[in-house]
Write an enzyme that holds these catalytic residues in place. Structure first.
Site, PDB file in Angstrom:
ATOM      1  N   SER A 163       9.812   6.145  -1.961  1.00 21.69           N
ATOM      2  CA  SER A 163       8.854   5.539  -2.886  1.00 21.69           C
ATOM      3  C   SER A 163       7.597   6.385  -3.066  1.00 21.69           C
ATOM      4  O   SER A 163       6.931   6.300  -4.097  1.00 21.69           O
ATOM      5  CB  SER A 163       8.467   4.137  -2.401  1.00 21.69           C
ATOM      6  OG  SER A 163       7.944   4.187  -1.092  1.00 21.69           O
ATOM      7  N   ASP A 393      -0.935  -3.195   2.071  1.00 19.92           N
ATOM      8  CA  ASP A 393      -0.196  -1.936   1.985  1.00 19.92           C
ATOM      9  C   ASP A 393      -1.133  -0.766   2.270  1.00 19.92           C
ATOM     10  O   ASP A 393      -1.951  -0.391   1.438  1.00 19.92           O
ATOM     11  CB  ASP A 393       0.419  -1.793   0.590  1.00 19.92           C
ATOM     12  CG  ASP A 393       1.349  -0.599   0.469  1.00 19.92           C
ATOM     13  OD1 ASP A 393       1.356   0.254   1.372  1.00 19.92           O
ATOM     14  OD2 ASP A 393       2.070  -0.516  -0.538  1.00 19.92           O
ATOM     15  N   HIS A 396       1.298   3.104   0.719  1.00 12.52           N
ATOM     16  CA  HIS A 396       1.324   3.610  -0.644  1.00 12.52           C
ATOM     17  C   HIS A 396      -0.091   3.837  -1.165  1.00 12.52           C
ATOM     18  O   HIS A 396      -1.068   3.350  -0.597  1.00 12.52           O
ATOM     19  CB  HIS A 396       2.080   2.640  -1.556  1.00 12.52           C
ATOM     20  CG  HIS A 396       3.534   2.542  -1.237  1.00 12.52           C
ATOM     21  ND1 HIS A 396       4.057   1.576  -0.396  1.00 12.52           N
ATOM     22  CD2 HIS A 396       4.585   3.296  -1.641  1.00 12.52           C
ATOM     23  CE1 HIS A 396       5.374   1.741  -0.292  1.00 12.52           C
ATOM     24  NE2 HIS A 396       5.716   2.776  -1.043  1.00 12.52           N
TER      25      HIS A 396
END
Length: 417
Positions: A163, A393, A396
């Site tokens: 990702s 998060d 990311h």
């Protein structure tokens, strides 16, 4: 200028000839007339010399300032590079504030996942958007987007990885879309929405006939079902000696960018019942780092055998550190500014392994060693500003943000070497 001329005149002026204690004769002798003529001629030469010196000084100043003016009026300029961009250790530097950032508006880019558009998800502070990476011994010069679009005309750019790779893929698309007048000429090739579930995403810039593609391959090697007669705890395996079965689609690209690392952890492997396999043999006791090294060896052999590096420029981006405050409780503390110290996050055995493997390869690979520079950006993570605000998060990155700089570095390599 007047003071300069006065000084020159004072230093070179001739004193009138006169006898000690006597008055100068009223009638000027031929010798005195000659001296007077010489004095006037010398004075004229001094004036001319001063003007020439002034012109030279102005010219030198202009030449000294010209690169700055050039950079101010032209977004992309390679004149500062002596030799190749790769001769500079671009990854040794610091983050500096720059109000010319961010490079695009995520809300205006249809290829940014909603989860990465932090401003669109309610983040109020914008300081994290205004940081530029400054290497110690060179510059990452701002490029003209139009130049990049022309560079990629009729080409194929491919990202392969997890990702984090998808985030970088989205970043590059958004960067380049700022130079496209007709935004509808840029579209996902299969009409897919940008999502983590799809293994292939490809965006086509039809006006320039090139594509930027993403292949989801979190380990780079093949994942397989549980072998026969395996222990009950084994649900699947990573076949360390076989590259991902979609790898044939990566061939015949012009720019090929790999990454892996985030999934090489017990939680994504052993705790889900995934173990390692080489040939027909299970490697239940193999440490993760050893398996990672074996997988990279498989990747290296595949590149050497299948990729024509005379056509394809291959990059491998190193491990990108996260900034969890507590791995057990999963506390995510997003800071307002970058860290002044990396606090150990600039070290990664995964990154060290990438460097080791690439060093021993027979073909040229450019390592994007972004671990250290990213370790300082605790301010740039998604945090609580994702599309799932109750799931913090600290892995990311917000877009625009840190992945833009990774792409600026790649473009610097492509445009200057």
């Amino acid at each position: 200028m007047t003071e300069m001329m006065t000084s020159f005149n004072r230093s070179v002026s001739f004193k009138r000839s006169a006898s000690l204690g006597r008055r100068a004769p009223s009638v000027t002798s031929p010798r005195v007339r000659r001296l007077s003529w010489v004095s006037r001629k010398f004075h004229v030469l001094v004036v001319i010399g001063s003007l020439i010196s002034f012109i030279i000084a102005i010219g030198c100043g202009y030449l000294f300032l010209l690169p700055s003016f050039s950079q101010a009026f032209h977004d992309y300029d390679t004149s500062k590079f002596n030799g190749t961009f790769s001769s500079c250790n671009v990854f040794n530097g610091s983050w500096v504030q720059d109000d010319s950032y961010p490079l695009y508006n995520a809300t205006e880019c249809p290829f940014v996942e909603q989860g990465f558009n932090c401003l669109g998800n309610g983040r109020n502070d914008k300081d994290y958007l205004r940081w530029r990476w400054k290497p110690k011994t060179c510059d990452i010069l701002r490029f003209k987007v139009r130049n990049v679009l022309e560079k990629f005309r009729n080409k194929r750019v491919v990202f392969v990885g997890d990702s984090m790779s998808r985030t970088q893929w989205e970043s590059l698309i958004c960067l380049l879309m700022t130079g496209v007048e007709n935004k509808t000429s840029v579209y996902e090739m299969n009409g897919n929405k940008i999502t983590k579930q799809i293994r292939f995403l490809g965006v086509r810039f039809s006006s320039f006939n090139f594509t930027i593609e993403f292949f989801r391959s979190v380990f780079l090697v093949q994942q397989g079902w549980m072998p026969k007669h395996a222990p009950k705890r084994v649900k699947s395996t990573l076949k360390l000696d076989k590259l991902d079965n979609i790898s044939t689609h990566w061939i015949n690209s012009d720019v090929l960018i790999f990454n892996t690392g985030q999934w090489w952890v017990p939680g994504k492997l052993f705790e889900t019942g995934c173990y390692f396999q080489v040939g027909n043999s299970l490697k239940l006791g193999m440490p993760i780092l050893t398996a990672f090294r074996t997988a990279l060896g498989t990747w290296a052999s595949w590149v050497e055998k299948n990729i024509n590096t005379n056509r394809t420029q291959v990059f491998f981006r190193t491990f990108e550190p996260s900034h969890w405050g507590d791995q057990t409780r999963r506390i995510c503390n997003v800071t307002q500014n970058p860290l002044s110290e990396a606090r150990g996050r600039d070290q990664s055995l995964f990154s060290d392994t990438v460097l080791e493997v690439v060093k021993n390869m027979k073909v040229p690979i450019t390592v994007l060693h972004i671990t250290s520079m990213s370790a300082l950006r605790s301010d740039a993570h998604v945090g609580n500003w994702s599309d799932s605000p109750f799931t913090p998060d600290c892995s990311h990155w917000c877009l625009p943000g840190v992945p833009d700089v990774w792409n600026e570095i790649i473009l610097s390599y492509l445009l200057t070497d």
